[in-house]
Motif scaffolding. Structure first.
Motif, PDB file in Angstrom:
ATOM      1  N   MET A  57      -9.866 -37.867  -3.077  1.00  0.00           N
ATOM      2  CA  MET A  57      -9.900 -38.572  -4.273  1.00  0.00           C
ATOM      3  C   MET A  57      -8.454 -38.570  -4.468  1.00  0.00           C
ATOM      4  N   LYS A  58      -7.456 -38.162  -3.876  1.00  0.00           N
ATOM      5  CA  LYS A  58      -6.075 -37.949  -4.231  1.00  0.00           C
ATOM      6  C   LYS A  58      -5.769 -37.422  -5.353  1.00  0.00           C
ATOM      7  N   LEU A  59      -6.410 -36.080  -5.483  1.00  0.00           N
ATOM      8  CA  LEU A  59      -6.051 -35.479  -6.808  1.00  0.00           C
ATOM      9  C   LEU A  59      -4.866 -34.486  -6.454  1.00  0.00           C
ATOM     10  N   GLY A  60      -4.367 -34.489  -5.419  1.00  0.00           N
ATOM     11  CA  GLY A  60      -3.019 -33.444  -5.333  1.00  0.00           C
ATOM     12  C   GLY A  60      -2.948 -32.020  -5.825  1.00  0.00           C
ATOM     13  N   GLU A  61      -1.758 -31.629  -6.394  1.00  0.00           N
ATOM     14  CA  GLU A  61      -1.761 -30.340  -6.765  1.00  0.00           C
ATOM     15  C   GLU A  61      -2.213 -30.290  -8.501  1.00  0.00           C
ATOM     16  N   ARG A  62      -3.182 -29.909  -8.669  1.00  0.00           N
ATOM     17  CA  ARG A  62      -3.718 -29.793 -10.116  1.00  0.00           C
ATOM     18  C   ARG A  62      -4.512 -28.671 -10.335  1.00  0.00           C
ATOM     19  N   GLN A  63      -4.810 -28.310 -11.529  1.00  0.00           N
ATOM     20  CA  GLN A  63      -5.666 -27.031 -11.714  1.00  0.00           C
ATOM     21  C   GLN A  63      -7.051 -27.750 -11.463  1.00  0.00           C
ATOM     22  N   ALA A  64      -7.873 -26.792 -10.686  1.00  0.00           N
ATOM     23  CA  ALA A  64      -9.407 -27.140 -10.373  1.00  0.00           C
ATOM     24  C   ALA A  64     -10.066 -25.975 -10.205  1.00  0.00           C
ATOM     25  N   ILE A  65     -11.473 -26.022 -10.484  1.00  0.00           N
ATOM     26  CA  ILE A  65     -12.419 -25.123 -10.059  1.00  0.00           C
ATOM     27  C   ILE A  65     -13.724 -25.533  -9.837  1.00  0.00           C
ATOM     28  N   PHE A  69     -18.002 -24.590  -8.709  1.00  0.00           N
ATOM     29  CA  PHE A  69     -18.912 -23.651  -9.016  1.00  0.00           C
ATOM     30  C   PHE A  69     -20.368 -24.484  -8.106  1.00  0.00           C
ATOM     31  N   VAL A  70     -20.903 -23.728  -7.311  1.00  0.00           N
ATOM     32  CA  VAL A  70     -22.149 -23.989  -6.794  1.00  0.00           C
ATOM     33  C   VAL A  70     -23.553 -23.494  -7.796  1.00  0.00           C
ATOM     34  N   HIS A  71     -24.301 -24.582  -7.831  1.00  0.00           N
ATOM     35  CA  HIS A  71     -25.641 -24.060  -8.621  1.00  0.00           C
ATOM     36  C   HIS A  71     -26.757 -24.008  -7.524  1.00  0.00           C
ATOM     37  N   GLN A  72     -27.532 -22.888  -7.403  1.00  0.00           N
ATOM     38  CA  GLN A  72     -28.467 -22.841  -6.303  1.00  0.00           C
ATOM     39  C   GLN A  72     -29.854 -22.114  -6.822  1.00  0.00           C
ATOM     40  N   ASP A  73     -29.932 -22.508  -8.203  1.00  0.00           N
ATOM     41  CA  ASP A  73     -30.962 -21.834  -8.522  1.00  0.00           C
ATOM     42  C   ASP A  73     -32.457 -22.593  -8.307  1.00  0.00           C
ATOM     43  N   LYS A  74     -32.060 -23.638  -7.716  1.00  0.00           N
ATOM     44  CA  LYS A  74     -33.193 -24.714  -7.634  1.00  0.00           C
ATOM     45  C   LYS A  74     -32.923 -24.989  -5.923  1.00  0.00           C
ATOM     46  N   GLU A  75     -34.172 -25.465  -5.275  1.00  0.00           N
ATOM     47  CA  GLU A  75     -33.910 -25.978  -4.061  1.00  0.00           C
ATOM     48  C   GLU A  75     -32.655 -26.964  -3.582  1.00  0.00           C
ATOM     49  N   HIS A  76     -32.503 -27.764  -4.608  1.00  0.00           N
ATOM     50  CA  HIS A  76     -31.250 -28.845  -4.414  1.00  0.00           C
ATOM     51  C   HIS A  76     -29.991 -28.034  -4.701  1.00  0.00           C
ATOM     52  N   LYS A  77     -29.338 -27.706  -3.882  1.00  0.00           N
ATOM     53  CA  LYS A  77     -28.050 -27.149  -3.991  1.00  0.00           C
ATOM     54  C   LYS A  77     -27.094 -28.102  -4.327  1.00  0.00           C
ATOM     55  N   HIS A  78     -26.214 -27.867  -5.398  1.00  0.00           N
ATOM     56  CA  HIS A  78     -24.965 -28.978  -5.932  1.00  0.00           C
ATOM     57  C   HIS A  78     -23.929 -28.035  -6.234  1.00  0.00           C
ATOM     58  N   VAL A  79     -22.702 -28.830  -6.249  1.00  0.00           N
ATOM     59  CA  VAL A  79     -21.343 -28.217  -6.710  1.00  0.00           C
ATOM     60  C   VAL A  79     -21.119 -29.143  -8.001  1.00  0.00           C
ATOM     61  N   HIS A  80     -20.434 -28.359  -8.780  1.00  0.00           N
ATOM     62  CA  HIS A  80     -19.816 -29.033 -10.142  1.00  0.00           C
ATOM     63  C   HIS A  80     -18.459 -28.641  -9.934  1.00  0.00           C
ATOM     64  N   LEU A  81     -17.432 -29.615 -10.039  1.00  0.00           N
ATOM     65  CA  LEU A  81     -16.099 -29.711  -9.887  1.00  0.00           C
ATOM     66  C   LEU A  81     -15.402 -29.979 -11.141  1.00  0.00           C
ATOM     67  N   TYR A  82     -14.412 -29.148 -11.513  1.00  0.00           N
ATOM     68  CA  TYR A  82     -13.705 -29.591 -12.811  1.00  0.00           C
ATOM     69  C   TYR A  82     -12.212 -29.675 -12.344  1.00  0.00           C
ATOM     70  N   VAL A  83     -11.712 -30.781 -12.769  1.00  0.00           N
ATOM     71  CA  VAL A  83     -10.240 -30.988 -12.418  1.00  0.00           C
ATOM     72  C   VAL A  83      -9.257 -31.316 -13.593  1.00  0.00           C
ATOM     73  N   ASN A  84      -8.096 -30.734 -13.662  1.00  0.00           N
ATOM     74  CA  ASN A  84      -7.446 -31.099 -15.059  1.00  0.00           C
ATOM     75  C   ASN A  84      -6.760 -32.767 -14.803  1.00  0.00           C
ATOM     76  N   ARG A  85      -7.086 -33.435 -15.602  1.00  0.00           N
ATOM     77  CA  ARG A  85      -6.489 -34.929 -15.361  1.00  0.00           C
ATOM     78  C   ARG A  85      -5.216 -34.930 -15.392  1.00  0.00           C
ATOM     79  N   ILE A  86      -4.637 -34.029 -15.813  1.00  0.00           N
ATOM     80  CA  ILE A  86      -2.878 -34.027 -16.089  1.00  0.00           C
ATOM     81  C   ILE A  86      -2.384 -33.139 -15.211  1.00  0.00           C
ATOM     82  N   ASP A  87      -1.385 -33.763 -14.512  1.00  0.00           N
ATOM     83  CA  ASP A  87      -0.901 -32.942 -13.587  1.00  0.00           C
ATOM     84  C   ASP A  87       0.534 -32.143 -13.918  1.00  0.00           C
ATOM     85  N   PHE A  88       1.055 -31.357 -13.346  1.00  0.00           N
ATOM     86  CA  PHE A  88       2.211 -30.347 -13.816  1.00  0.00           C
ATOM     87  C   PHE A  88       3.473 -31.235 -14.409  1.00  0.00           C
ATOM     88  N   ASP A  89       3.286 -32.472 -14.206  1.00  0.00           N
ATOM     89  CA  ASP A  89       4.474 -33.477 -14.564  1.00  0.00           C
ATOM     90  C   ASP A  89       4.080 -34.142 -15.992  1.00  0.00           C
TER      91      ASP A  89
END
Length: 289
Positions: free
Chosen positions: A90-98, A100-120
């Motif tokens: 996605m060419k997101l580069g050096e940004r803040q990001a975190i 999480f995996v959700h695995q309470d159900k059979e269908h495991k999936h990842v939620h990703l949050y990325v700061n849209r604003i970079d350090f500049d």
């Protein structure tokens, strides 16, 4: 694997959902983050977002969903690698990001949050982000030898074709076996043959059509096969038992889901009558009347 993405403004609320312990959430990826709670990380995002006060939807939210089968083989480390590679695609580069995996159900999936604003203070361009997320997830899936969204769609289409054929086969069996005179008898016959015909009643309290439930699928009659539209089912019954008898027996139908008898619209009865007469005339001409 399926990827979804959008820009959001409610960073802290979304991050709380991502870090939901009831969903057995665990961090699988982080970049340029030091906080250890949704509140702290949201504040870290906000400090950078102040560099660009013109951007309102200043957080990017992504969901990466492997298939159930692929998810069983993906541990935290592998999910972290997938997320990192998705960031790269996605060419997101050096940004803040975190993430999480959700695995309470059979269908495991990842939620990703990325700061849209970079350090500049520059905002990441989010035009067509949904489509771009799909394509990036597909490239990462290929790279990691996982099932892609196109392969998932193909499997679904193949399965749905089989489901349609089986519902149609049971419809034909019902018409031959029970020779129903009314739509209510048809519904009972289909249920006997393992398919639930769900009547659709419009605002005028007229019976308008059916949905068919079978093996976890719910399909409109016309999307199963054109012979299973309400008018074509009616036409078949009218040909079998006579138009007048069909009209008399079906002008008001008692259904469990409706306290009052449900009627068939005059327009539909007229359409069925015309089709049966037209077919009879055509048949007569074929045999030399």
């Amino acid at each position: 694997m399926i990827g979804k993405g959008k820009s959001i403004s409610h960073t802290q609320a979304s991050m709380k959902y991502g870090w939901n312990q009831e969903k057995e959430a665990e961090i699988v990826y982080s970049q340029n983050i030091v906080g250890d709670s949704p509140q702290e990380i949201s504040r870290e995002f906000e400090q950078i977002q102040k560099l660009n006060e013109h951007c309102e939807r200043n957080t990017l939210s992504f969901v990466l969903s492997p298939t159930i089968e692929d998810g069983r083989t993906l541990d935290q480390r592998k999910l972290g690698e997938l997320t990192k590679d998705f960031m790269r695609e996605m060419k997101l580069g050096e940004r803040q990001a975190i993430a999480f995996v959700h695995q309470d159900k059979e269908h495991k999936h990842v939620h990703l949050y990325v700061n849209r604003i970079d350090f500049d203070g520059r905002a990441y361009k989010d035009n067509f982000i949904g489509k771009r997320s799909q394509h990036a997830a597909e490239r990462v899936a290929h790279e990691h030898q996982l099932t892609t969204v196109r392969e998932v769609q193909l499997i679904r289409e193949i399965n749905l074709t089989d489901i349609r054929l089986e519902i149609k086969r049971r419809h034909e069996l019902t018409m031959k076996q029970f020779k129903p005179e009314t739509y209510k008898e048809y519904m009972r016959g289909m249920e006997t043959n393992g398919v639930k015909a769900i009547p659709f009643i419009n605002k005028q309290q007229k019976l308008q059509g059916f949905r068919f439930e079978f093996d976890g699928h719910s399909l409109k009659g016309s999307s199963v096969h054109r012979s299973m539209s309400m008018s074509n089912i009616g036409k078949q019954m009218a040909r079998e038992h006579g138009i007048e008898k069909f009209k008399e027996l079906n002008k008001a139908i008692n259904l469990a889901k409706s306290p009052e008898p449900v009627q068939i619209s005059l327009k539909l009865l007229k359409e069925i009558t015309q089709k049966v007469i037209k077919k009879s005339i055509s048949k007569g001409m074929d045999i030399g009347y």
